[in-house]
Design a protein around this motif. Structure first.
Motif, short mmCIF file in Angstrom:
data_model
loop_
_atom_site.label_atom_id
_atom_site.label_comp_id
_atom_site.label_asym_id
_atom_site.label_seq_id
_atom_site.Cartn_x
_atom_site.Cartn_y
_atom_site.Cartn_z
N GLY A 101 0.82 -1.20 0.00
CA GLY A 101 0.00 0.00 0.00
C GLY A 101 0.86 1.25 0.00
N ASP A 102 0.43 2.24 0.79
CA ASP A 102 1.19 3.48 0.89
C ASP A 102 1.96 3.57 2.20
N GLY A 103 2.19 2.42 2.83
CA GLY A 103 2.86 2.41 4.12
C GLY A 103 4.37 2.50 4.01
N THR A 104 5.01 2.66 5.17
CA THR A 104 6.46 2.69 5.31
C THR A 104 6.81 1.83 6.52
N PRO A 105 8.09 1.62 6.80
CA PRO A 105 8.43 0.86 8.02
C PRO A 105 8.07 1.56 9.32
N TYR A 106 7.54 2.77 9.25
CA TYR A 106 7.20 3.53 10.45
C TYR A 106 5.69 3.75 10.50
N MET A 107 5.09 3.43 11.64
CA MET A 107 3.65 3.59 11.80
C MET A 107 3.26 5.06 11.69
N GLY A 108 2.25 5.34 10.90
CA GLY A 108 1.75 6.70 10.77
C GLY A 108 2.42 7.51 9.69
N VAL A 109 3.50 7.02 9.09
CA VAL A 109 4.19 7.72 8.01
C VAL A 109 3.79 7.06 6.70
N ARG A 110 3.26 7.83 5.78
CA ARG A 110 2.75 7.31 4.51
C ARG A 110 3.58 7.81 3.34
N ARG A 111 3.51 7.05 2.24
CA ARG A 111 4.27 7.36 1.02
C ARG A 111 3.30 7.79 -0.08
N VAL A 112 3.70 8.81 -0.82
CA VAL A 112 2.94 9.21 -2.01
C VAL A 112 3.33 8.29 -3.16
N PRO A 113 2.38 7.65 -3.84
CA PRO A 113 2.73 6.72 -4.92
C PRO A 113 3.48 7.42 -6.04
N PRO A 114 4.33 6.70 -6.77
CA PRO A 114 5.00 7.30 -7.93
C PRO A 114 3.99 7.82 -8.94
N GLY A 115 4.34 8.94 -9.56
CA GLY A 115 3.43 9.53 -10.53
C GLY A 115 2.31 10.33 -9.90
N HIS A 116 2.42 10.65 -8.62
CA HIS A 116 1.39 11.40 -7.91
C HIS A 116 2.01 12.62 -7.23
N ALA A 117 1.16 13.53 -6.83
CA ALA A 117 1.56 14.74 -6.11
C ALA A 117 0.75 14.86 -4.84
N LEU A 118 1.37 15.42 -3.81
CA LEU A 118 0.72 15.67 -2.53
C LEU A 118 0.32 17.14 -2.49
N ILE A 119 -0.98 17.41 -2.33
CA ILE A 119 -1.50 18.77 -2.29
C ILE A 119 -2.03 19.04 -0.89
N LEU A 120 -1.53 20.10 -0.26
CA LEU A 120 -1.93 20.46 1.10
C LEU A 120 -2.62 21.82 1.06
N ARG A 121 -3.80 21.88 1.67
CA ARG A 121 -4.56 23.13 1.78
C ARG A 121 -4.97 23.30 3.23
N ASP A 122 -4.36 24.26 3.92
CA ASP A 122 -4.68 24.52 5.33
C ASP A 122 -4.59 23.25 6.16
N GLY A 123 -3.56 22.44 5.90
CA GLY A 123 -3.35 21.23 6.67
C GLY A 123 -4.01 19.99 6.11
N ALA A 124 -5.09 20.15 5.34
CA ALA A 124 -5.77 19.00 4.73
C ALA A 124 -4.99 18.54 3.50
N ARG A 125 -4.92 17.26 3.29
CA ARG A 125 -4.10 16.73 2.19
C ARG A 125 -4.95 16.02 1.15
N ASP A 126 -4.43 16.02 -0.05
CA ASP A 126 -5.04 15.32 -1.17
C ASP A 126 -3.92 14.79 -2.04
N ILE A 127 -4.08 13.57 -2.54
CA ILE A 127 -3.07 12.94 -3.39
C ILE A 127 -3.69 12.73 -4.76
N VAL A 128 -3.08 13.31 -5.78
CA VAL A 128 -3.62 13.26 -7.13
C VAL A 128 -2.55 12.76 -8.08
N GLY A 129 -2.95 12.06 -9.11
CA GLY A 129 -2.03 11.62 -10.15
C GLY A 129 -1.93 12.65 -11.25
N TYR A 130 -0.75 12.81 -11.81
CA TYR A 130 -0.56 13.80 -12.87
C TYR A 130 -0.30 13.16 -14.24
#
Length: 702
Positions: A161-190
């Motif tokens: 999935g989008d996990g990492t070896p650390y609990m609570g830390v997530r990875r953005v999939p390749p080919g995607h961007a992380l968009i943050l608006r006032d702390g809220a996040r969205d992950i979109v593919g480009y």
């Protein structure tokens, strides 16, 4: 290690003064609250570029980017309107961060060599290009379930999935961007996605190869036109003449690279292509002041000669001969690095840096470090060429979906010859065709659920042994290719995991199969997953074998090169020797046609022989790691089973060497992680503990 880190807080989140009370250790602030961004580590001045269109719009680019400042501003304007793909269209390898008002966009790359991570923090979201700083920030524990999935199914994004070896830390999939608006996040593919029902229009073969040539030339030119840097020797002066050692050997002994630009030259097609392109393009590989090999006029080509491996000697000698022939180019200065048993895989496991994540290259880091120390401050490597150019076996099913059966004839015939003449060779093409047809008729959900059942029933088909030490492909070539004709399959280390660990990974696969996903062709999906896995391993390789003041460049993992390789027709990619033929055409288009005989031959046999020789030489130290392994404490393996497998492999039994390397590297990584001191953060409000401060946590019961 170098990374960037920042966060985005909600409008009603913590006071900005609290954010200023927490800062990364050794960081350089690029812009401040309420959404700060830092560059951490030994970044070069030209590797961090910031352009600003107005007081509310700015763009930061980290890494090697071939765009001019004006092109960066145009990209910022495009990103402000939502066209994120413009931020990934420049040559080079980089991470882009665009801030427009309170909206922050972090764009990852296509391959995954420059990943982006995120986590919840302070009422908002923190992000970074390394997972460990975020784990320190939230005082995360280990995610043992993710480690189990990484060992059981390393090529299956469904398991990790989008996990990492650390609990609570997530990875953005390749080919995607992380968009943050006032702390809220969205992950979109480009990247545009191809339809499963209608095949994408096929690009003309000659036009596609020209696209690969242009992308590779631009990728190499982006590195050549960047400012040159002389390595920081840290005050260690040259001790002067030493009998039998020249300046280059003395410099390598001190662990400092040469000024200017260099490249691997193993005799293989990928590294040789980069070396010849870098030597043939206009420009001076040395520094601006003339420091470097032969007054900055020649590119430093490094070849590694393993003196301790008896197996695969014929293949290694052929590689050295091809490398010497290529190095006859007057713009190449050839250096051969020799090493014995001390540079075999599994050597010096008790020393080495802590990497952000585990990876199989940890066991061979000392071997690569010796080669890279003799290289240049900017060094080309051919990593990723196989995954970007070659066709994954599952692409045979894609051809059947497009009703192009005749293109299966040559690859199936080549597989029949791979294992040598036998009574079953005649039936191999029919077996391959049936397996490809079965995959083409199997739905994604059924394929993933079948992999989950295989884990529970411990059905592991391919031997994963890599190759016979004498140089010929091992008898598992056909079986491994047939096993790869699946939506998802267990990895080589899965057979040594405990039943409980396999059951948990199986549950992950079943949950992934039940979730809705974007429908894609099996070959395309499996090829992208293999590229992402290799890019992640390359990132670990960079950190594990890091030489001070050196930058490794892997142009085959650049965005534009990956896009150009994806445009190659599938009918071309599945043909035997397609990678060598494509790179030969790339060099011919660049005016380089005189290549040595045997150019493009693979090096599997020599690599497998070195791994087995290293395990045989260092089996005592490796087995001692599993006297009381942390992997056993986490419930992932049984120490007795792994020790038995290591001794058997050292004695010559045909076992998956890649799987054993993954187990050993994960155990070494865990020990280094738990032995580390300090944290990545400072300040009055900094976390009081480092990541995984509580040690290896027990897995939750199923």
């Amino acid at each position: 290690m170098r990374w960037l880190v920042g966060w985005s807080s909600t409008a009603s989140g913590p006071d900005p003064s609290q954010g200023r009370a927490v800062q990364p250790v050794g960081a350089h602030l690029l812009w401040s609250d309420p959404d700060p961004l830092w560059a951490v580590g030994d970044w070069r001045p030209d590797e961090v570029r910031v352009v600003q269109a107005d007081p509310f719009s700015r763009l930061a680019v980290f890494g090697c980017c071939g765009a001019s400042d004006e092109e960066l501003r145009v990209g910022l304007f495009a990103a402000r309107g939502g066209a994120l793909r413009h931020l990934t269209a420049w040559s080079g390898s980089y991470t882009a961060v665009a801030q427009v008002g309170r909206r922050t966009t972090i764009v990852g790359d296509l391959a995954g060599a420059r990943p982006v991570f995120h986590t919840d923090w302070g009422g908002g979201t923190a992000y970074a290009t390394a997972a460990l700083p975020l784990a320190d920030l939230i005082e995360a524990q280990l995610d043992v379930g993710h480690l189990g999935a990484l060992l059981a199914c390393p090529d299956a994004p469904e398991a990790m999935g989008d996990g990492t070896p650390y609990m609570g830390v997530r990875r953005v999939p390749p080919g995607h961007a992380l968009i943050l608006r006032d702390g809220a996040r969205d992950i979109v593919g480009y990247e545009p996605t191809a339809s499963l029902a209608v095949a994408a229009p096929q690009v003309d073969q000659e036009q596609a190869v020209d696209g690969v040539r242009d992308a590779l030339v631009e990728a190499v030119r982006a590195r050549l036109t960047a400012p040159r840097h002389a390595p920081d020797t840290g005050g260690d002066l040259d001790p002067g003449p030493v009998p039998g050692m020249g300046p280059a050997e003395r410099r390598a002994a001190r662990g400092a690279p040469a000024p200017g630009i260099g490249a691997d030259l193993s005799g293989g097609s990928a590294s040789a292509t980069l070396a010849l392109l870098a030597a043939g393009l206009p420009g001076m590989p040395g520094t601006l002041l003339g420091h470097g090999t032969e007054a900055g006029e020649r590119l430093l080509a490094v070849t590694f000669n393993d003196l301790a491996t008896a197996g695969g000697a014929r293949a290694r000698e052929a590689e050295l001969e091809r490398a010497g022939t290529i190095a006859a180019n007057p713009r190449l200065h050839h250096v051969v690095v020799t090493a014995g048993e001390e540079a075999l895989p599994y050597a010096a496991l008790d020393s080495g840096p802590l990497t952000d994540e585990p990876g199989p290259s940890i066991v061979s880091a000392e071997r690569h470090r010796r080669r890279l120390a003799a290289g240049s401050a900017d060094h080309f490597v051919g990593h990723g060429a196989r995954q970007a150019l070659d066709a994954h076996p599952a692409r045979l099913a894609d051809l059947l979906l497009d009703r192009r059966r005749r293109h299966l004839l040559r690859p199936a015939t080549a597989l029949a010859k791979a294992d040598g003449p036998s009574g079953h060779s005649f039936f191999v093409p029919f077996t391959v065709y049936r397996a490809a047809r079965k995959l083409a008729r199997t739905s994604y959900r059924d394929g993933v659920e079948d992999a989950a059942s295989r884990l529970l029933e411990r059905r592991f088909t391919d031997d994963g042994s890599g190759g016979r030490e004498g140089g010929r492909s091992g008898p598992g070539v056909v079986s491994a290719s047939l096993a790869a004709l699946a939506w998802c399959r267990p990895g080589p280390a899965a057979r040594w995991l405990t039943g409980e660990a396999l059951a948990e990974v199986s549950l992950r696969l079943e949950q992934a199969a039940a979730r809705p996903v974007t429908l894609r062709r099996p070959g395309e999906r499996r090829a992208d997953a293999a590229l992402a896995r290799h890019a992640a391993d390359h990132r670990v390789f960079e950190q594990a074998a890091e030489v001070r003041s050196q930058r490794l460049h892997a142009p085959f993992l650049d965005n534009q090169v990956v896009r150009a390789c994806r445009a190659l027709p599938e009918a071309l990619r599945v043909q035997p020797g397609a990678r060598a033929a494509t790179l030969r055409a790339v060099l011919a288009g660049a005016g380089i046609r005189d290549l040595p005989p045997g150019w493009g031959a693979t090096s599997h046999a020599a690599h497998a022989a070195a791994v087995r020789a290293g395990l045989r030489a260092w089996v005592g130290e490796v087995v001692n790691l599993f006297d009381a392994p942390l992997l056993a404490d986490a419930g992932l393996v049984e120490a007795r089973v792994v020790r038995k497998a290591l001794r058997a492999a050292a004695e010559g039994e045909r076992l998956p060497l890649d799987g054993l390397a993954e187990l050993v590297s994960t155990e070494v990584w865990l020990r280094r992680l738990l032995a580390r001191r300090g944290t990545c953060w400072t300040g009055t409000a900094a976390p009081r503990q480092r990541a995984v401060a509580g040690g290896v946590v027990p897995r939750p019961s199923l």
